[in-house]
Design a protein around this motif. Sequence first.
Motif, PDB file in Angstrom:
ATOM      1  N   GLY A  21      64.340  65.036  64.236  1.00  9.31           N
ATOM      2  CA  GLY A  21      64.390  64.826  62.797  1.00  9.31           C
ATOM      3  C   GLY A  21      65.820  64.502  62.387  1.00  9.31           C
ATOM      4  N   ARG A  22      65.980  64.201  61.104  1.00  6.46           N
ATOM      5  CA  ARG A  22      67.338  63.847  60.660  1.00  6.46           C
ATOM      6  C   ARG A  22      67.507  64.070  59.164  1.00  6.46           C
ATOM      7  NH1 ARG A  22      66.241  60.187  56.671  1.00  6.46           N
ATOM      8  NH2 ARG A  22      65.377  58.223  57.345  1.00  6.46           N
ATOM      9  N   PHE A  23      68.781  64.216  58.790  1.00  2.23           N
ATOM     10  CA  PHE A  23      69.170  64.227  57.376  1.00  2.23           C
ATOM     11  C   PHE A  23      70.186  63.096  57.247  1.00  2.23           C
ATOM     12  CE2 PHE A  23      72.129  66.109  54.064  1.00  2.23           C
ATOM     13  CZ  PHE A  23      71.300  65.818  52.989  1.00  2.23           C
ATOM     14  N   ALA A  24      69.992  62.233  56.235  1.00  2.00           N
ATOM     15  CA  ALA A  24      70.774  60.997  56.197  1.00  2.00           C
ATOM     16  C   ALA A  24      71.430  60.789  54.829  1.00  2.00           C
ATOM     17  CB  ALA A  24      69.872  59.819  56.551  1.00  2.00           C
ATOM     18  N   PRO A  25      72.407  61.627  54.491  1.00  3.66           N
ATOM     19  CA  PRO A  25      73.016  61.501  53.161  1.00  3.66           C
ATOM     20  C   PRO A  25      73.926  60.275  53.037  1.00  3.66           C
ATOM     21  CG  PRO A  25      74.202  63.133  54.443  1.00  3.66           C
ATOM     22  CD  PRO A  25      73.025  62.712  55.280  1.00  3.66           C
ATOM     23  N   SER A  26      73.962  59.710  51.832  1.00  2.00           N
ATOM     24  CA  SER A  26      74.944  58.667  51.526  1.00  2.00           C
ATOM     25  C   SER A  26      76.167  59.376  50.962  1.00  2.00           C
ATOM     26  CB  SER A  26      74.396  57.716  50.463  1.00  2.00           C
ATOM     27  OG  SER A  26      73.127  57.252  50.846  1.00  2.00           O
ATOM     28  N   PRO A  27      77.356  59.007  51.412  1.00  2.00           N
ATOM     29  CA  PRO A  27      78.549  59.734  50.920  1.00  2.00           C
ATOM     30  C   PRO A  27      79.034  59.213  49.568  1.00  2.00           C
ATOM     31  CG  PRO A  27      79.175  58.181  52.614  1.00  2.00           C
ATOM     32  CD  PRO A  27      77.685  58.034  52.448  1.00  2.00           C
ATOM     33  N   ILE A  57      75.412  59.731  58.502  1.00  2.00           N
ATOM     34  CA  ILE A  57      76.107  59.415  57.239  1.00  2.00           C
ATOM     35  C   ILE A  57      75.826  57.950  56.905  1.00  2.00           C
ATOM     36  CG2 ILE A  57      78.353  59.260  56.081  1.00  2.00           C
ATOM     37  CD1 ILE A  57      77.666  62.165  56.607  1.00  2.00           C
ATOM     38  N   GLU A  58      75.153  57.736  55.790  1.00  2.00           N
ATOM     39  CA  GLU A  58      74.717  56.376  55.427  1.00  2.00           C
ATOM     40  C   GLU A  58      75.788  55.722  54.545  1.00  2.00           C
ATOM     41  OE1 GLU A  58      70.432  56.305  54.550  1.00  2.00           O
ATOM     42  OE2 GLU A  58      70.317  56.301  56.729  1.00  2.00           O
ATOM     43  N   ASP A  59      76.823  55.285  55.218  1.00  2.00           N
ATOM     44  CA  ASP A  59      77.986  54.742  54.509  1.00  2.00           C
ATOM     45  C   ASP A  59      78.075  53.220  54.638  1.00  2.00           C
ATOM     46  OD1 ASP A  59      78.496  54.852  57.214  1.00  2.00           O
ATOM     47  OD2 ASP A  59      80.568  55.489  57.028  1.00  2.00           O
ATOM     48  N   ALA A 184      71.222  45.737  53.941  1.00  2.00           N
ATOM     49  CA  ALA A 184      70.356  46.445  52.996  1.00  2.00           C
ATOM     50  C   ALA A 184      69.972  47.811  53.567  1.00  2.00           C
ATOM     51  CB  ALA A 184      69.112  45.619  52.718  1.00  2.00           C
ATOM     52  N   TYR A 185      69.776  48.761  52.662  1.00  2.00           N
ATOM     53  CA  TYR A 185      69.368  50.117  53.065  1.00  2.00           C
ATOM     54  C   TYR A 185      68.142  50.087  53.988  1.00  2.00           C
ATOM     55  CZ  TYR A 185      66.412  54.243  52.463  1.00  2.00           C
ATOM     56  OH  TYR A 185      65.543  55.284  52.697  1.00  2.00           O
ATOM     57  N   GLN A 186      67.128  49.277  53.632  1.00  2.00           N
ATOM     58  CA  GLN A 186      65.876  49.255  54.416  1.00  2.00           C
ATOM     59  C   GLN A 186      66.143  48.900  55.877  1.00  2.00           C
ATOM     60  OE1 GLN A 186      63.488  50.410  52.791  1.00  2.00           O
ATOM     61  NE2 GLN A 186      63.602  49.728  50.683  1.00  2.00           N
ATOM     62  N   ALA A 188      69.111  49.084  57.591  1.00  2.00           N
ATOM     63  CA  ALA A 188      69.961  50.052  58.278  1.00  2.00           C
ATOM     64  C   ALA A 188      69.179  51.321  58.621  1.00  2.00           C
ATOM     65  CB  ALA A 188      71.160  50.387  57.407  1.00  2.00           C
ATOM     66  N   VAL A 189      68.371  51.792  57.676  1.00  2.00           N
ATOM     67  CA  VAL A 189      67.665  53.062  57.884  1.00  2.00           C
ATOM     68  C   VAL A 189      66.634  52.933  59.014  1.00  2.00           C
ATOM     69  CG1 VAL A 189      65.742  52.853  56.221  1.00  2.00           C
ATOM     70  CG2 VAL A 189      66.849  55.024  56.519  1.00  2.00           C
ATOM     71  N   VAL A 190      65.959  51.795  59.063  1.00  2.00           N
ATOM     72  CA  VAL A 190      64.932  51.619  60.103  1.00  2.00           C
ATOM     73  C   VAL A 190      65.579  51.406  61.469  1.00  2.00           C
ATOM     74  CG1 VAL A 190      63.099  50.057  60.912  1.00  2.00           C
ATOM     75  CG2 VAL A 190      63.119  50.857  58.531  1.00  2.00           C
ATOM     76  N   VAL A 202      61.735  63.613  57.221  1.00  2.00           N
ATOM     77  CA  VAL A 202      61.448  64.550  56.134  1.00  2.00           C
ATOM     78  C   VAL A 202      62.531  64.335  55.086  1.00  2.00           C
ATOM     79  CG1 VAL A 202      61.235  66.987  55.499  1.00  2.00           C
ATOM     80  CG2 VAL A 202      60.428  66.212  57.741  1.00  2.00           C
ATOM     81  N   ARG A 203      62.138  63.976  53.866  1.00  2.00           N
ATOM     82  CA  ARG A 203      63.122  63.664  52.823  1.00  2.00           C
ATOM     83  C   ARG A 203      62.465  63.820  51.462  1.00  2.00           C
ATOM     84  NH1 ARG A 203      63.291  57.170  54.347  1.00  2.00           N
ATOM     85  NH2 ARG A 203      61.130  56.793  53.797  1.00  2.00           N
ATOM     86  N   GLY A 204      63.217  63.522  50.415  1.00  2.00           N
ATOM     87  CA  GLY A 204      62.716  63.718  49.059  1.00  2.00           C
ATOM     88  C   GLY A 204      61.774  62.605  48.624  1.00  2.00           C
ATOM     89  N   ASP A 206      61.839  60.741  46.199  1.00  2.00           N
ATOM     90  CA  ASP A 206      62.428  59.517  45.636  1.00  2.00           C
ATOM     91  C   ASP A 206      62.317  58.364  46.627  1.00  2.00           C
ATOM     92  OD1 ASP A 206      64.200  61.045  47.181  1.00  2.00           O
ATOM     93  OD2 ASP A 206      65.969  60.173  46.283  1.00  2.00           O
ATOM     94  N   LEU A 207      62.090  58.690  47.903  1.00  2.00           N
ATOM     95  CA  LEU A 207      62.001  57.641  48.915  1.00  2.00           C
ATOM     96  C   LEU A 207      60.569  57.423  49.398  1.00  2.00           C
ATOM     97  CD1 LEU A 207      65.335  58.547  50.674  1.00  2.00           C
ATOM     98  CD2 LEU A 207      64.861  56.478  49.374  1.00  2.00           C
ATOM     99  N   LEU A 208      59.611  57.908  48.593  1.00  2.00           N
ATOM    100  CA  LEU A 208      58.197  57.752  48.962  1.00  2.00           C
ATOM    101  C   LEU A 208      57.815  56.270  48.989  1.00  2.00           C
ATOM    102  CD1 LEU A 208      55.795  59.573  49.615  1.00  2.00           C
ATOM    103  CD2 LEU A 208      55.238  59.643  47.193  1.00  2.00           C
ATOM    104  N   SER A 243      70.669  63.947  41.020  1.00  2.00           N
ATOM    105  CA  SER A 243      71.208  62.940  41.928  1.00  2.00           C
ATOM    106  C   SER A 243      72.705  62.833  41.726  1.00  2.00           C
ATOM    107  CB  SER A 243      70.556  61.585  41.681  1.00  2.00           C
ATOM    108  OG  SER A 243      71.042  61.049  40.468  1.00  2.00           O
ATOM    109  N   LYS A 244      73.319  62.194  42.723  1.00  2.00           N
ATOM    110  CA  LYS A 244      74.765  62.002  42.640  1.00  2.00           C
ATOM    111  C   LYS A 244      75.082  61.121  41.439  1.00  2.00           C
ATOM    112  CE  LYS A 244      74.776  62.421  47.586  1.00  2.00           C
ATOM    113  NZ  LYS A 244      74.253  61.670  48.707  1.00  2.00           N
ATOM    114  N   GLN A 245      74.188  60.125  41.191  1.00  2.00           N
ATOM    115  CA  GLN A 245      74.409  59.211  40.060  1.00  2.00           C
ATOM    116  C   GLN A 245      74.377  59.972  38.732  1.00  2.00           C
ATOM    117  OE1 GLN A 245      72.356  58.578  42.532  1.00  2.00           O
ATOM    118  NE2 GLN A 245      73.229  56.765  43.491  1.00  2.00           N
TER     119      GLN A 245
END
Length: 304
Positions: A21-27, A57-59, A184-186, A188-190, A202-204, A206-208, A243-245
Motif C-alpha cells: 500500500g502507499r500514502f502519496a501526499p503532494s507537498p 512524495i507527489e512533487d 499530469a497527475y493521472q 504520474a500516479v499510475v 487506500v485514499r480519500g 476526493d479521488l473517487l 484541504s491544503k488549498q
Amino acid sequence: MNSLQSLQTVIPGRPHTSYRGRFAPSPSGLLHFGSLVAALASFLQAKSKQGKWLVRIEDIDKPRELIGADKEILKTLEAYGLYWDEEVLYQSNQAELYNEVLNHLQHNQLSYNCHCTRAQIKQSGGVYLGTCKDLNLPAEGAAIRLKNQFPYTEFIDGLQGKVIVNSGLAKEDFIIHRRDGLFAYQLAVVVDDIYQGITEVVRGCDLLEPTARQLTLFKTLNAHQPNYLHVPLAITEQGYKLSKQNAAPAIDNNNPQPALIQALQFLGQNPEPALMKSSVDEIIQWAISNWQVNSIPKKQEIML
Ligand code: GLU
C-alpha cells in the motif's frame, strides 16, 4: 513481443504476491486532519495484512509546492508512528520513466497532441470531445491526451461498493502531459503505482472519480490494476473539504495522541478510553491489531 507487452519492459513493476500500500501526499502544504485519516487508513490496512506501506512524495507540480513541506510531512508521519517500509519515492526523480511511457504511448498511437484551450472545451460543454484526435498536430505548445479506448463507467470500490462514473468523463481523452510541460497527475500516479507494485490504493473520497481514469490508464498500459478503497472525507461545518488549498490547520507534531484517537474514531474504529493515556506506538499497535475495515462509515463525506 507486441507493442503493449513492450510497455511492461518500460515500467518494470513488481510481482503482486504480497500486499503493498502507499500514502502519496503532494507537498503543497502540511498534513492536516484529513490527510492524517488517509495516511492512517492506508497504513493500518497494509500493516493488518502484514504488508508493506510506502510513502511517495507527489512533487510533480513544482509551482504549487511549499518549500520544505516534504520534510515536514515525513516528520509528521514519524511523530504519528506511521513508519514507512522502503525509501521514499519522489516523483520529481521519475521524469525519465514518465517520458519513456509517454514515448511508448505515442509510438503505439495511443496518445495525441491537442491544442484546444480550456475556454474552447468549456464552450463545447466542459467535456473534451476528441477534436484534435486525427489532426496530427505538432507537439509544440500542445497538451498530450490519451486515446481512451477503455472507458470505465463503473468500478467496484472496497468500501463504497459499485461506483458509477459520469460517462462523458469516463470516455474523455484526458490529459497525460500538460501544455505547460508538467506531467499530469493521472499519468504520474499510475506509472508510480505500477513501478512500486501497489496492490491496493487506500485514499480519500476526493479521488473517487479520478479512479476511473486511472483504471483506463492501467488497462492501456496492460498493467495489473490495484484494488481501490476510498475512505470518507472530513469536511468542515461550511461543507468544505479539509484541504491544503482551504488552509486546513496542520496537525500538531508535539501532541499527536488526541488527533490519532480522533482519526481512529473518524474511521469507525473504537479506541479504548485507556489508549488516551498511551504512547503513540501503543495506540498504533492497538489500531493494527483491532483494525476493522468494515467499520469505516461508507459515507463519502463526514462533517467534523
Ligand atoms: N497526491 C495526491 C494528493 O495529495 C494523492 C494521490 C493519490 O493518493 O492517488 O491529493
